[in-house]
Scaffold this active site. Sequence first.
Site, mmCIF file in Angstrom:
data_model
loop_
_atom_site.group_PDB
_atom_site.id
_atom_site.type_symbol
_atom_site.label_atom_id
_atom_site.label_comp_id
_atom_site.label_asym_id
_atom_site.label_seq_id
_atom_site.Cartn_x
_atom_site.Cartn_y
_atom_site.Cartn_z
ATOM 1 N N HIS A 101 47.970 40.157 37.286
ATOM 2 C CA HIS A 101 48.874 38.813 37.280
ATOM 3 C C HIS A 101 47.914 37.685 37.704
ATOM 4 C CE1 HIS A 101 48.613 39.687 41.814
ATOM 5 N NE2 HIS A 101 49.323 38.576 41.564
ATOM 6 N N HIS A 103 49.194 33.271 38.459
ATOM 7 C CA HIS A 103 50.195 32.640 39.185
ATOM 8 C C HIS A 103 49.428 31.090 38.009
ATOM 9 C CE1 HIS A 103 50.212 34.752 42.625
ATOM 10 N NE2 HIS A 103 48.905 35.432 42.581
#
Length: 139
Positions: A101, A103
Amino acid sequence: MKDDTCIFCKIANGEIPSATVYEDEMFRVILDMGPASRGHALILPKNHFSDVCALDEETSSKVLALGAKIGAAMKKSLGCDGFNLVQNNGEAAGQTVFHFHMHVIPRYAGGPDMVSWKPGEASAEELAKTAECIRKELE
């Protein structure tokens, strides 16, 4: 390519509700439940990859452009002055969920100091040796 035990796979694929700001066939972008700043978002691939080293070429070729798109939308909609794209790999680097992932963290003028470090020092000889070490692995 999903992991039935992965919470980010479940969120990315709509099995767990989230505050979604963007979705397409490959990604879901959600607001982080423990934000570093107002608007902090996570880009989640719908397929499971443990970290950046495991990404397939198609996903890796699209994630940076998506980060830029989300960041630009944050600047317009939230009035932030900039944003960080942060991606952690491995526990030592701060990765806590082992589903790739990225940010997207809005940064506001006068806001808290985040994502920074005090520059260290290295001699030219040390830099040359370190560069050679890395180059050998790339051959």
